[in-house]
Design a protein around this motif. Structure first.
Motif, PDB file in Angstrom:
ATOM      1  N   PHE A 256      87.647  83.585  51.576  1.00  0.00           N
ATOM      2  CA  PHE A 256      86.409  83.095  52.194  1.00  0.00           C
ATOM      3  C   PHE A 256      86.667  82.036  53.266  1.00  0.00           C
ATOM      4  O   PHE A 256      86.137  82.121  54.371  1.00  0.00           O
ATOM      5  N   SER A 276      72.619  85.252  50.448  1.00  0.00           N
ATOM      6  CA  SER A 276      71.550  84.305  50.787  1.00  0.00           C
ATOM      7  C   SER A 276      70.166  84.893  50.525  1.00  0.00           C
ATOM      8  O   SER A 276      69.251  84.180  50.110  1.00  0.00           O
ATOM      9  N   LEU A 279      69.673  84.388  46.782  1.00  0.00           N
ATOM     10  CA  LEU A 279      69.471  82.975  46.429  1.00  0.00           C
ATOM     11  C   LEU A 279      68.072  82.524  46.860  1.00  0.00           C
ATOM     12  O   LEU A 279      67.343  81.888  46.103  1.00  0.00           O
ATOM     13  N   ASN A 280      67.703  82.879  48.087  1.00  0.00           N
ATOM     14  CA  ASN A 280      66.447  82.348  48.633  1.00  0.00           C
ATOM     15  C   ASN A 280      65.214  82.991  48.007  1.00  0.00           C
ATOM     16  O   ASN A 280      64.140  82.391  48.011  1.00  0.00           O
ATOM     17  N   PHE A 310      83.049  77.417  50.054  1.00  0.00           N
ATOM     18  CA  PHE A 310      81.879  78.179  49.582  1.00  0.00           C
ATOM     19  C   PHE A 310      80.855  77.246  48.929  1.00  0.00           C
ATOM     20  O   PHE A 310      79.658  77.278  49.249  1.00  0.00           O
ATOM     21  N   ALA A 371      73.287  88.961  59.533  1.00  0.00           N
ATOM     22  CA  ALA A 371      74.458  88.641  60.357  1.00  0.00           C
ATOM     23  C   ALA A 371      75.056  87.406  59.716  1.00  0.00           C
ATOM     24  O   ALA A 371      74.328  86.621  59.091  1.00  0.00           O
ATOM     25  N   HIS A 373      77.181  83.695  59.507  1.00  0.00           N
ATOM     26  CA  HIS A 373      76.860  82.411  60.121  1.00  0.00           C
ATOM     27  C   HIS A 373      77.346  82.283  61.564  1.00  0.00           C
ATOM     28  O   HIS A 373      76.623  81.803  62.439  1.00  0.00           O
ATOM     29  N   ARG A 376      75.340  84.185  64.015  1.00  0.00           N
ATOM     30  CA  ARG A 376      74.041  83.534  64.275  1.00  0.00           C
ATOM     31  C   ARG A 376      74.220  82.281  65.132  1.00  0.00           C
ATOM     32  O   ARG A 376      73.438  82.018  66.042  1.00  0.00           O
ATOM     33  N   ALA A 405      65.509  84.798  55.603  1.00  0.00           N
ATOM     34  CA  ALA A 405      64.876  83.733  56.409  1.00  0.00           C
ATOM     35  C   ALA A 405      63.521  83.280  55.866  1.00  0.00           C
ATOM     36  O   ALA A 405      62.582  84.073  55.753  1.00  0.00           O
ATOM     37  N   TYR A 406      63.455  82.015  55.528  1.00  0.00           N
ATOM     38  CA  TYR A 406      62.217  81.299  55.222  1.00  0.00           C
ATOM     39  C   TYR A 406      62.325  80.010  56.007  1.00  0.00           C
ATOM     40  O   TYR A 406      63.426  79.495  56.218  1.00  0.00           O
ATOM     41  N   VAL A 409      64.792  76.877  55.496  1.00  0.00           N
ATOM     42  CA  VAL A 409      66.238  76.973  55.765  1.00  0.00           C
ATOM     43  C   VAL A 409      66.502  77.426  57.196  1.00  0.00           C
ATOM     44  O   VAL A 409      67.441  76.974  57.849  1.00  0.00           O
ATOM     45  N   THR A 414      68.139  76.768  63.065  1.00  0.00           N
ATOM     46  CA  THR A 414      67.912  77.280  64.412  1.00  0.00           C
ATOM     47  C   THR A 414      67.598  76.142  65.377  1.00  0.00           C
ATOM     48  O   THR A 414      68.303  75.931  66.374  1.00  0.00           O
ATOM     49  N   MET A 417      70.516  72.801  64.295  1.00  0.00           N
ATOM     50  CA  MET A 417      71.947  73.063  64.448  1.00  0.00           C
ATOM     51  C   MET A 417      72.225  73.911  65.688  1.00  0.00           C
ATOM     52  O   MET A 417      73.098  73.594  66.487  1.00  0.00           O
TER      53      MET A 417
HETATM   54  P1  FAD Z   1      78.193  82.866  53.197  1.00  0.00           P
HETATM   55  O1  FAD Z   1      78.863  82.621  54.485  1.00  0.00           O
HETATM   56  O2  FAD Z   1      78.898  83.704  52.225  1.00  0.00           O
HETATM   57  O3  FAD Z   1      77.833  81.446  52.543  1.00  0.00           O
HETATM   58  C1  FAD Z   1      77.461  81.330  51.166  1.00  0.00           C
HETATM   59  C2  FAD Z   1      76.066  80.742  51.039  1.00  0.00           C
HETATM   60  O4  FAD Z   1      76.014  79.448  51.576  1.00  0.00           O
HETATM   61  C3  FAD Z   1      74.968  81.505  51.754  1.00  0.00           C
HETATM   62  O5  FAD Z   1      74.520  82.592  51.000  1.00  0.00           O
HETATM   63  C4  FAD Z   1      73.906  80.444  51.939  1.00  0.00           C
HETATM   64  O6  FAD Z   1      73.074  80.363  50.823  1.00  0.00           O
HETATM   65  C5  FAD Z   1      74.707  79.159  52.041  1.00  0.00           C
HETATM   66  N1  FAD Z   1      74.791  78.708  53.442  1.00  0.00           N
HETATM   67  C6  FAD Z   1      75.842  78.861  54.283  1.00  0.00           C
HETATM   68  N2  FAD Z   1      75.592  78.233  55.452  1.00  0.00           N
HETATM   69  C7  FAD Z   1      74.352  77.714  55.347  1.00  0.00           C
HETATM   70  C8  FAD Z   1      73.531  76.965  56.229  1.00  0.00           C
HETATM   71  N3  FAD Z   1      73.940  76.614  57.443  1.00  0.00           N
HETATM   72  N4  FAD Z   1      72.318  76.637  55.795  1.00  0.00           N
HETATM   73  C9  FAD Z   1      71.879  76.975  54.578  1.00  0.00           C
HETATM   74  N5  FAD Z   1      72.616  77.668  53.704  1.00  0.00           N
HETATM   75  C10 FAD Z   1      73.838  78.020  54.081  1.00  0.00           C
HETATM   76  N6  FAD Z   1      70.561  80.864  56.064  1.00  0.00           N
HETATM   77  C11 FAD Z   1      69.554  81.302  55.286  1.00  0.00           C
HETATM   78  O7  FAD Z   1      69.707  81.382  54.067  1.00  0.00           O
HETATM   79  N7  FAD Z   1      68.352  81.651  55.831  1.00  0.00           N
HETATM   80  C12 FAD Z   1      68.125  81.574  57.166  1.00  0.00           C
HETATM   81  O8  FAD Z   1      67.027  81.894  57.617  1.00  0.00           O
HETATM   82  C13 FAD Z   1      69.183  81.131  58.011  1.00  0.00           C
HETATM   83  N8  FAD Z   1      69.007  81.046  59.351  1.00  0.00           N
HETATM   84  C14 FAD Z   1      70.038  80.616  60.141  1.00  0.00           C
HETATM   85  C15 FAD Z   1      69.826  80.516  61.511  1.00  0.00           C
HETATM   86  C16 FAD Z   1      70.847  80.064  62.342  1.00  0.00           C
HETATM   87  C17 FAD Z   1      70.604  79.934  63.810  1.00  0.00           C
HETATM   88  C18 FAD Z   1      72.084  79.708  61.768  1.00  0.00           C
HETATM   89  C19 FAD Z   1      73.184  79.207  62.648  1.00  0.00           C
HETATM   90  C20 FAD Z   1      72.304  79.806  60.417  1.00  0.00           C
HETATM   91  C21 FAD Z   1      71.288  80.250  59.578  1.00  0.00           C
HETATM   92  N9  FAD Z   1      71.473  80.346  58.185  1.00  0.00           N
HETATM   93  C22 FAD Z   1      70.420  80.778  57.399  1.00  0.00           C
HETATM   94  C23 FAD Z   1      72.714  79.905  57.541  1.00  0.00           C
HETATM   95  C24 FAD Z   1      73.777  81.011  57.342  1.00  0.00           C
HETATM   96  O9  FAD Z   1      73.981  81.692  58.543  1.00  0.00           O
HETATM   97  C25 FAD Z   1      73.388  81.995  56.251  1.00  0.00           C
HETATM   98  O10 FAD Z   1      73.052  81.295  55.070  1.00  0.00           O
HETATM   99  C26 FAD Z   1      74.541  82.927  55.911  1.00  0.00           C
HETATM  100  O11 FAD Z   1      74.936  83.612  57.066  1.00  0.00           O
HETATM  101  C27 FAD Z   1      74.121  83.897  54.834  1.00  0.00           C
HETATM  102  O12 FAD Z   1      75.110  84.864  54.622  1.00  0.00           O
HETATM  103  P2  FAD Z   1      76.069  84.838  53.349  1.00  0.00           P
HETATM  104  O13 FAD Z   1      75.267  84.865  52.093  1.00  0.00           O
HETATM  105  O14 FAD Z   1      77.045  85.949  53.542  1.00  0.00           O
HETATM  106  O15 FAD Z   1      76.736  83.438  53.503  1.00  0.00           O
END
Ligand code: FAD
Ligand code: DLZ
Ligand code: SF4
Length: 514
Positions: A256, A276, A279-280, A310, A371, A373, A376, A405-406, A409, A414, A417
């Motif tokens: 990871f 995510s 979780l959400n 993680f 997509a 992180h 995004r 997306a909620y 978060v 957006t 950051m």
């Molecule tokens: P992994 O990369 O495997 O990370 C594990 C977990 O960590 C995620 O499931 C998530 O719960 C948490 N996490 C990681 N980074 C963040 C972060 N910056 N903020 C909050 N939680 C995080 N995350 C959302 O859950 N909902 C959104 O609407 C959302 N919008 C985003 C918009 C932008 C512009 C950016 C830059 C990031 C956003 N994120 C959002 C954060 C992050 O991109 C996602 O949580 C992540 O890509 C989810 O994929 P994953 O479960 O494979 O995460």
């Protein structure tokens, strides 16, 4: 509907992202004296045009959760979107329920969005019975705890908040010291992915009859929304979501950290958890997944840099952005520090662009409602930042297209950051970068119409000229930022001709963008 219950019951409204048996409103209630209401309503599906897979995921997970609650002995009323009597909003559905089934009070775990909380605060007056909003205890940091932490600090930096959360949860702690002697192992993370790295994609769950019915409804009613409900593979129950997480523990977690920032055309999920959305929506519990990750490290299945990285995302970033959201709303949503006003380019909804990085990130988003992180932040986000797109338009897009997306978060991620629209409350500097960053972290540039090594001109990577143009445009606001000083020194060393060439190239690109 229609059963006349004595007015001794409490009505518990369970929202589409509250699908947890440990929900505070359920835990505070006696199944024998409680009416549970869950409703699919048009207002929640269209206040931004949510991706079809997101609506399908939420409705199907809601229906499965309602069935689980019924099996556990709760009296559940479930309103479907296509119920002819459905009044279309949560408030009006609560009103309709109470007309048919008088209750002595309403109890709700607080919603995750400010607009809905505001709306609910008017319900007591409308329904003339007590309406109790309980803290959402699925989060590890309460509002009060976050405010105590934030009080009196000049800067609200995630790293310090995260250390507090490590102490608070005991995760990766050896007594009062961080496991491995360091709080943060990021320096060992964030490498590009090698072409020969093998990634195991998340498990796909074939839709059952209940999900298929929902997907048909979604295709019939939301065909004008982005994406498709076809090829749906999300888990819609806690059981399957946990299976998906276990697959990540085994295959993704060990690598990871290493590939956290990598991007590859043929590996959409790399080593990301893709949890995510679970979780959400409440299907997975954040503390439970972090404990399982810690156990994987303690048992030698995953290295510390990966597990720490993680856990930091979940107890650090996830809780931190929520704290910021509730502390800063409602003013936060309207902020626009860089006065960016350009409309969102149409290709954000179609993926039709010659820029291979944006095409990959957006096409994947349209197909998967997912997509990772860095896509995004550093592709769709950085492009919008450099191009001066309205942060509110960017925010609506992110809120609509991702299954996770909620607003609590998505908005800080957006607006704060990614778009620096809060002027640096959340990020210490804008996430601006030229094409070199994307080229270093991905294989996108190899198949691009544009040349990442060219700086100006029609075939030059647009990120290059846009990057310098961005710095020049915002010098008055960013020049004084110590973390930007070095880049401004580089810009200022360019000859006037070079500066003019960058600016003209950026201008030409932006002209055709609109
Ligand atoms: P992994 O990369 O495997 O990370 C594990 C977990 O960590 C995620 O499931 C998530 O719960 C948490 N996490 C990681 N980074 C963040 C972060 N910056 N903020 C909050 N939680 C995080 N995350 C959302 O859950 N909902 C959104 O609407 C959302 N919008 C985003 C918009 C932008 C512009 C950016 C830059 C990031 C956003 N994120 C959002 C954060 C992050 O991109 C996602 O949580 C992540 O890509 C989810 O994929 P994953 O479960 O494979 O995460
Ligand atoms: C996102 C969403 C959608 C699409 N539909 C519903 C719904 O029909 N009923 C419901 O209770 N919740 C839905 N949700 C989730 C809510 O929008 C969410 O609870 C709020 O945005 C607060 O986070
Ligand atoms: Fe993106 Fe530029 Fe690379 Fe093309 S060359 S993929 S536009 S960074």
């Amino acid at each position: 509907m229609g059963r006349k219950a004595p007015a001794t019951d409490t009505l518990v409204l369970v929202l589409g992202d509250q699908l947890s048996h440990s929900l505070s409103a359920l835990e505070a209630s006696d199944p024998a004296r409680t009416q549970v209401l869950m409703c699919e309503v048009m207002a929640e599906a269209i206040y931004v045009p949510h991706h079809r897979k997101k609506i399908g995921f939420i409705f199907s997970a809601m229906r499965h959760f309602a069935a689980e609650l019924t099996r556990r002995g709760w009296h559940v009323t479930y309103v479907r979107l296509d119920d002819p009597a459905n009044r279309g909003t949560l408030e009006d559905e609560v009103a309709r329920f109470l007309e048919a089934t008088p209750c002595k009070s309403v109890r709700i775990s607080e919603p995750g969005e400010w607009r809905l909380r505001q709306n609910m605060e008017g319900w007591e007056a409308r329904f003339a019975i007590p309406v109790e909003l309980l803290e959402d205890t699925r989060f590890l940091c309460s509002h009060a705890r976050f405010d105590i932490w934030a009080q009196g600090r000049r800067q609200l930096r995630m790293e310090y908040f995260y250390r507090e959360m490590r102490r608070h949860t005991g995760l990766l702690m050896d007594g009062d010291q961080p496991a491995g002697g360091r709080w943060n192992f990021d320096a060992e993370n964030r490498k590009p992915a090698g072409a020969d790295t093998v990634f195991v994609p998340p498990p796909r769950f074939p839709p059952d009859a209940m999900t298929r019915e929902v997907l048909e409804l979604v295709e019939a009613r939301f065909s004008h929304h982005v994406g498709t409900a076809h090829a749906f593979w999300f888990a819609v129950t806690r059981e399957d979501a946990w299976r998906a997480f276990e697959s990540f523990l085994q295959h993704g977690l060990p690598g990871f950290g290493d590939t956290q920032d990598a991007m590859l055309l043929n590996a959409r999920f790399l080593n990301h958890a893709v949890i995510s959305q679970y979780l959400n929506a409440g299907l997975l519990d954040p503390l439970e997944v972090c404990r399982a990750a810690e156990q994987a490290w303690r048992e030698g299945h995953a290295p510390l840099n990966a597990v720490e990285g993680f856990i930091r995302q979940i107890i650090g970033w996830r809780e931190y952005v929520r704290g910021i959201y509730w502390r800063e709303m409602p003013g936060y949503a309207g902020q626009n520090f860089l006065s960016a006003t350009r409309p969102l380019p149409e290709f954000y909804w179609t993926g039709e662009t010659s820029m291979a990085c944006l095409r990959a990130a957006i096409t994947q988003t349209i197909e998967e409602a997912y997509a990772h992180h860095i896509q995004r932040l550093m592709v769709t986000g950085t492009f919008a930042l450099l191009a001066g797109i309205s942060p509110q338009a960017v925010h609506e897009w992110y809120l609509a297209v991702y299954a996770d997306a909620y607003e609590w978060v998505e908005l800080p991620n957006t607006l704060g950051m990614s778009q620096f629209a809060d002027g640096g409350l959340l990020a210490s500097k804008p996430y601006a970068a030229s094409g070199a960053y994307i080229n270093r972290m991905s294989d996108y540039c190899k198949s691009c119409h544009y040349k990442v090594t060219e700086k100006t001109g029609p075939r030059a990577c647009p990120f290059n000229a846009l990057y310098w143009d961005f710095l020049a445009r915002h010098a008055d606001k960013l020049r004084g930022n110590p973390r930007m000083a070095q880049m401004y020194r580089v810009w200022e060393r360019f000859s006037p001709e070079t500066q003019a060439a960058y600016r003209a190239s950026a201008e030409a690109f932006l002209q055709q963008l609109t």
